[in-house]
Design an enzyme around this catalytic site. Sequence first.
Site, short mmCIF file in Angstrom:
data_model
loop_
_atom_site.label_atom_id
_atom_site.label_comp_id
_atom_site.label_asym_id
_atom_site.label_seq_id
_atom_site.Cartn_x
_atom_site.Cartn_y
_atom_site.Cartn_z
CB ALA A 1 -0.93 -0.01 1.22
CG HIS B 1 3.95 -6.61 7.12
ND1 HIS B 1 4.68 -6.80 5.97
CD2 HIS B 1 3.62 -5.29 7.13
CE1 HIS B 1 4.79 -5.67 5.32
NE2 HIS B 1 4.15 -4.73 6.01
CB ILE C 1 -7.84 -10.11 6.76
CG1 ILE C 1 -9.28 -10.12 7.29
CG2 ILE C 1 -7.77 -9.51 5.36
CD1 ILE C 1 -9.83 -8.76 7.60
CG HIS C 2 -2.94 -8.53 6.60
ND1 HIS C 2 -4.01 -7.84 7.12
CD2 HIS C 2 -2.25 -7.65 5.82
CE1 HIS C 2 -3.97 -6.59 6.67
NE2 HIS C 2 -2.92 -6.46 5.88
CG ASP D 1 0.41 -2.86 9.02
OD1 ASP D 1 0.92 -1.75 9.21
OD2 ASP D 1 0.32 -3.38 7.90
CG LEU E 1 -5.35 -6.94 2.04
CD1 LEU E 1 -4.79 -8.21 2.67
CD2 LEU E 1 -6.67 -6.57 2.69
N GLY F 1 -2.84 -2.18 5.50
CA GLY F 1 -2.89 -2.27 6.95
C GLY F 1 -4.15 -2.98 7.41
#
Length: 399
Positions: free
Chosen positions: A148, A224, A261-262, A284, A318, A320
């Site tokens: 992002a 991450h 989700i991530h 995040d 995505l 964060g």
Amino acid sequence: MDTNKILQFHNCRILKDHCLIWDDLWVRNGIIQNPRLLFFEEKKGSDIKIDCKGKILSPGFIDLQINGGFENDFSSNVENVEIGVQKVAKGLLQYGVTSFCPTIVTSPSHIYKEILAKIRPEKGSKNGAAILGVHLEGPFICHEKKGAHPEKFIRKLTGSDSVLEMYGNLSNVKIVTLAPELDNACEVIKMLSEKGIIVSLGHSVSNLQQAENAVNSGAKLITHLFNAMLPFHHRDPGIVGLLTSKKIDKQIYYGMISDGIHTNPAALRIAHRANPKGMILVTDAISAMGLKPGTYQLGQQHVTIDGKRAFVANTKTLAGSIATLPHCIRHFKKATLSSTEEALETATLHPAECLGMENTIGTLNYGAQADFVLLSDELNVCSTYIAGQLVYHNSKVDF
């Protein structure tokens, strides 16, 4: 409350030495005390006794990567960034977070310089969680794995001078995320490490050897894991391979966004089983954390919230999360079938160890700062304490 008074927290399960044990916690002047010294050397008992009613007493949570929250973005509202950081610091208390690293995403040089002059390390209090220092995520990252981050602000790493020119004064910086495959990366990592700044590897197409060279130059954290990096490949696992590498000389730590989700639950399990001591849960989180769906700011661009997902506006990238740390801990525990102790240490002991602060925060050992959180068995926050003082209480909880 008189800080000289001895507080005794009893009827609680304390997270200590990797176990939850029934014990009392003694606090004076904001520091956890050894009761044997109080009893036998000072001949003193408690002045105030607090019944925790069987709840879990954990060290306060530590978030090493958070971009904002409660409609405040750390990378964009430069003029009022101090106010925004304080609002987030105050809001985080309800989530058991007692210290955090405000994170600045890839931005123009003048943004970094203005913001870094305004966000200083600060002790926690009733006014908010402690500010440990700023996490600078970019602009020395890979275009291909920008995620992002706005591509037009990404910069080449031409050496240590380019870092100083970009950021200006580094005195308020705690963590810098960069891509280890960039030219001059090892030189820069050594320079930052010598200044006591944690170097994290991320937003990268690095192969394993480049990542190992970076760690042996001083890097110790991964930003991450799995997100914004090459996927695992059996012939060259890239940055992911650091979790089991035999060519690095230290414990490697890695952040994971355990929001459901991530990262797929299977990936959480793989990482944790490969390197359990290194896992650090991060949110995040962006400015939309704690708010309803809508359009919000992340650095120099807009982000749209769709359900529980945050996307760069008009894309499916995505951007964060809007998750809280207790949510991430609960999801991690369920996904990995880990113990409560293991789940809590991913947001307490491990980030403290990564920062070299494990004798002060992230622990309930004698002599540590009395930053802790009282939790239900479901790991919901009941109360938050900083330096032994109550700074948040959930009024819905009988306590």
